[in-house]
Design a protein around this motif. Structure first.
Motif, PDB file in Angstrom:
ATOM      1  N   ILE A  92       0.828  -1.120   0.140  1.00 34.99           N
ATOM      2  CA  ILE A  92       0.196   0.053   0.127  1.00 34.99           C
ATOM      3  C   ILE A  92       0.891   1.124  -0.006  1.00 34.99           C
ATOM      4  N   ASP A  93       2.008   1.201   0.848  1.00 34.56           N
ATOM      5  CA  ASP A  93       2.721   2.469   0.917  1.00 34.56           C
ATOM      6  C   ASP A  93       3.481   2.584  -0.557  1.00 34.56           C
ATOM      7  N   SER A  94       3.803   1.346  -1.111  1.00 36.53           N
ATOM      8  CA  SER A  94       4.756   1.503  -2.355  1.00 36.53           C
ATOM      9  C   SER A  94       3.742   2.126  -3.459  1.00 36.53           C
ATOM     10  N   ALA A  95       2.359   1.786  -3.381  1.00 32.66           N
ATOM     11  CA  ALA A  95       1.252   1.946  -4.324  1.00 32.66           C
ATOM     12  C   ALA A  95       1.094   3.532  -4.213  1.00 32.66           C
ATOM     13  N   ASN A  96       1.109   4.148  -3.014  1.00 32.09           N
ATOM     14  CA  ASN A  96       0.843   5.700  -2.834  1.00 32.09           C
ATOM     15  C   ASN A  96       1.950   6.316  -3.195  1.00 32.09           C
ATOM     16  N   TYR A  97       3.430   5.656  -3.020  1.00 32.84           N
ATOM     17  CA  TYR A  97       4.513   6.532  -3.303  1.00 32.84           C
ATOM     18  C   TYR A  97       4.636   6.695  -4.739  1.00 32.84           C
ATOM     19  N   HIS A  98       4.002   5.475  -5.701  1.00 30.58           N
ATOM     20  CA  HIS A  98       4.186   5.692  -7.095  1.00 30.58           C
ATOM     21  C   HIS A  98       2.808   5.966  -7.837  1.00 30.58           C
ATOM     22  N   GLY A  99       2.049   6.250  -6.961  1.00 28.92           N
ATOM     23  CA  GLY A  99       0.646   6.745  -7.642  1.00 28.92           C
ATOM     24  C   GLY A  99      -0.131   5.658  -8.586  1.00 28.92           C
ATOM     25  N   SER A 115      -2.354   1.336  -8.237  1.00 25.62           N
ATOM     26  CA  SER A 115      -3.141   0.800  -7.194  1.00 25.62           C
ATOM     27  C   SER A 115      -2.255  -0.349  -6.850  1.00 25.62           C
ATOM     28  N   ILE A 116      -2.620  -0.690  -5.572  1.00 25.61           N
ATOM     29  CA  ILE A 116      -1.865  -2.270  -5.010  1.00 25.61           C
ATOM     30  C   ILE A 116      -1.582  -3.294  -6.032  1.00 25.61           C
ATOM     31  N   PHE A 117      -2.767  -3.413  -6.971  1.00 25.84           N
ATOM     32  CA  PHE A 117      -2.622  -4.283  -7.917  1.00 25.84           C
ATOM     33  C   PHE A 117      -1.616  -4.117  -8.776  1.00 25.84           C
ATOM     34  N   ARG A 118      -1.374  -3.239  -9.399  1.00 26.50           N
ATOM     35  CA  ARG A 118      -0.121  -2.655 -10.047  1.00 26.50           C
ATOM     36  C   ARG A 118       1.198  -2.957  -9.612  1.00 26.50           C
ATOM     37  N   ILE A 119       1.184  -2.639  -8.269  1.00 33.59           N
ATOM     38  CA  ILE A 119       2.317  -2.915  -7.541  1.00 33.59           C
ATOM     39  C   ILE A 119       2.783  -4.394  -7.409  1.00 33.59           C
ATOM     40  N   LYS A 120       1.802  -5.089  -7.164  1.00 36.65           N
ATOM     41  CA  LYS A 120       1.858  -6.800  -7.064  1.00 36.65           C
ATOM     42  C   LYS A 120       2.380  -7.326  -8.531  1.00 36.65           C
ATOM     43  N   LEU A 121       1.557  -6.551  -9.523  1.00 34.02           N
ATOM     44  CA  LEU A 121       2.011  -7.267 -11.040  1.00 34.02           C
ATOM     45  C   LEU A 121       3.754  -6.668 -11.262  1.00 34.02           C
ATOM     46  N   ALA A 122       3.822  -5.533 -10.784  1.00 35.86           N
ATOM     47  CA  ALA A 122       5.332  -4.926 -11.177  1.00 35.86           C
ATOM     48  C   ALA A 122       6.350  -5.654 -10.311  1.00 35.86           C
ATOM     49  N   GLU A 123       5.980  -6.240  -9.057  1.00 32.91           N
ATOM     50  CA  GLU A 123       6.871  -6.939  -8.243  1.00 32.91           C
ATOM     51  C   GLU A 123       7.092  -8.338  -9.071  1.00 32.91           C
ATOM     52  N   TYR A 124       6.122  -8.869  -9.748  1.00 30.14           N
ATOM     53  CA  TYR A 124       6.255 -10.264 -10.241  1.00 30.14           C
ATOM     54  C   TYR A 124       6.623 -10.091 -11.626  1.00 30.14           C
ATOM     55  N   ASP A 125       7.182  -8.825 -11.876  1.00 26.48           N
ATOM     56  CA  ASP A 125       7.587  -8.392 -13.564  1.00 26.48           C
ATOM     57  C   ASP A 125       6.338  -8.647 -14.568  1.00 26.48           C
ATOM     58  N   ALA A 127       4.067  -6.420 -15.146  1.00 26.62           N
ATOM     59  CA  ALA A 127       3.407  -4.986 -15.409  1.00 26.62           C
ATOM     60  C   ALA A 127       4.252  -4.498 -16.485  1.00 26.62           C
ATOM     61  N   LYS A 128       4.154  -4.834 -17.677  1.00 23.39           N
ATOM     62  CA  LYS A 128       5.091  -4.300 -18.673  1.00 23.39           C
ATOM     63  C   LYS A 128       5.193  -2.635 -19.001  1.00 23.39           C
ATOM     64  N   ASP A 129       4.168  -1.930 -18.911  1.00 20.79           N
ATOM     65  CA  ASP A 129       4.244  -0.711 -19.062  1.00 20.79           C
ATOM     66  C   ASP A 129       4.448   0.125 -17.443  1.00 20.79           C
ATOM     67  N   PHE A 130       4.611  -0.432 -16.435  1.00 18.10           N
ATOM     68  CA  PHE A 130       4.780   0.029 -15.189  1.00 18.10           C
ATOM     69  C   PHE A 130       6.217   0.943 -15.158  1.00 18.10           C
ATOM     70  N   LYS A 131       5.909   2.151 -14.800  1.00 17.54           N
ATOM     71  CA  LYS A 131       7.368   3.033 -14.829  1.00 17.54           C
ATOM     72  C   LYS A 131       7.532   3.397 -13.514  1.00 17.54           C
ATOM     73  N   TYR A 132       8.682   3.170 -13.061  1.00 17.28           N
ATOM     74  CA  TYR A 132       9.262   3.597 -11.623  1.00 17.28           C
ATOM     75  C   TYR A 132      10.614   3.891 -11.892  1.00 17.28           C
ATOM     76  N   ARG A 133      11.165   4.445 -10.764  1.00 18.14           N
ATOM     77  CA  ARG A 133      12.330   5.244 -10.582  1.00 18.14           C
ATOM     78  C   ARG A 133      13.513   3.961 -10.673  1.00 18.14           C
ATOM     79  N   ASN A 134      14.581   4.166 -11.438  1.00 20.93           N
ATOM     80  CA  ASN A 134      15.622   3.278 -11.651  1.00 20.93           C
ATOM     81  C   ASN A 134      16.199   3.103 -10.090  1.00 20.93           C
ATOM     82  N   PHE A 135      15.935   2.184  -9.389  1.00 18.49           N
ATOM     83  CA  PHE A 135      16.622   2.028  -8.008  1.00 18.49           C
ATOM     84  C   PHE A 135      17.694   1.380  -7.929  1.00 18.49           C
ATOM     85  N   LYS A 136      18.735   1.876  -7.211  1.00 19.66           N
ATOM     86  CA  LYS A 136      19.909   1.279  -7.207  1.00 19.66           C
ATOM     87  C   LYS A 136      19.955   0.661  -5.759  1.00 19.66           C
TER      88      LYS A 136
END
Length: 127
Positions: A36-43, A45-55, A57-66
Motif C-alpha cells: 500500500i505504501d509503495s502504491a501510494n508512493y508511485h501513484g 493501485s496495489i494491484f499494479r505494485i503486485k504485478l510490477a513486483e512479479y514482472d 506489469a510491462k508498462d509500469f514505470k518507476y524510478r531506476n532504484f540502485k
C-alpha cells in the motif's frame, strides 16, 4: 551457450540478474513499506505494485532504484520467489514454522541455514 532461466541461475550471479520487479520488491522492503505504501508512493493501485513486483506489469514505470549488494535474508527471499515456492511449502521442505521463516526472510534472525538450504537447492537444480 544456452541462456539460463530464473530457476537455473547459480548462486554466484543472483545479484547481477535481478529483475526490475525483484529490485522494486527489495527496495520496498528496505524502506519498511508494505505494498500500500509503495502504491501510494508511485501513484498506482496495489494491484499494479503486485504485478510490477512479479514482472508482469510491462508498462509500469518507476524510478531506476540502485539497491547495491543483497543481504543474506534478501537472497533467501529472492530464491523462494524465483522458484515459485510459497512460505507454507518452504516451511514443509525446510522444517520450520511460517513465523520463523518470516523472521529469517526479514533479517530479524539469522538465516544462515536457510541460505545454505537455498544454495544447495539451486545448485542441485542446475546440475
Amino acid at each position: 551457450m544456452e541462456s539460463k532461466t530464473k530457476q537455473q541461475r547459480t548462486t554466484r550471479d543472483i545479484e547481477s540478474t535481478l529483475t526490475s520487479g525483484e529490485i522494486l520488491l527489495i527496495w520496498r522492503r528496505r524502506k519498511g513499506w508494505n505494498q500500500i505504501d509503495s502504491a501510494n508512493y508511485h501513484g498506482v493501485s496495489i494491484f499494479r505494485i503486485k504485478l510490477a513486483e512479479y514482472d508482469k506489469a510491462k508498462d509500469f514505470k518507476y524510478r531506476n532504484f540502485k539497491i547495491g549488494q543483497l543481504s543474506p535474508h534478501e537472497k533467501c527471499l529472492i530464491y523462494r520467489k524465483r522458484n515459485g515456492i510459497t512460505q507454507t511449502e518452504l516451511c514443509k521442505m525446510f522444517g520450520c514454522s511460517r513465523e520463523w521463516l518470516r523472521l529469517q526472510e526479514s533479517g530479524v534472525v539469522s538465516c544462515s541455514k536457510l541460505l545454505a538450504f537455498w544454495e544447495n537447492y539451486v545448485s542441485n537444480r542446475t546440475k
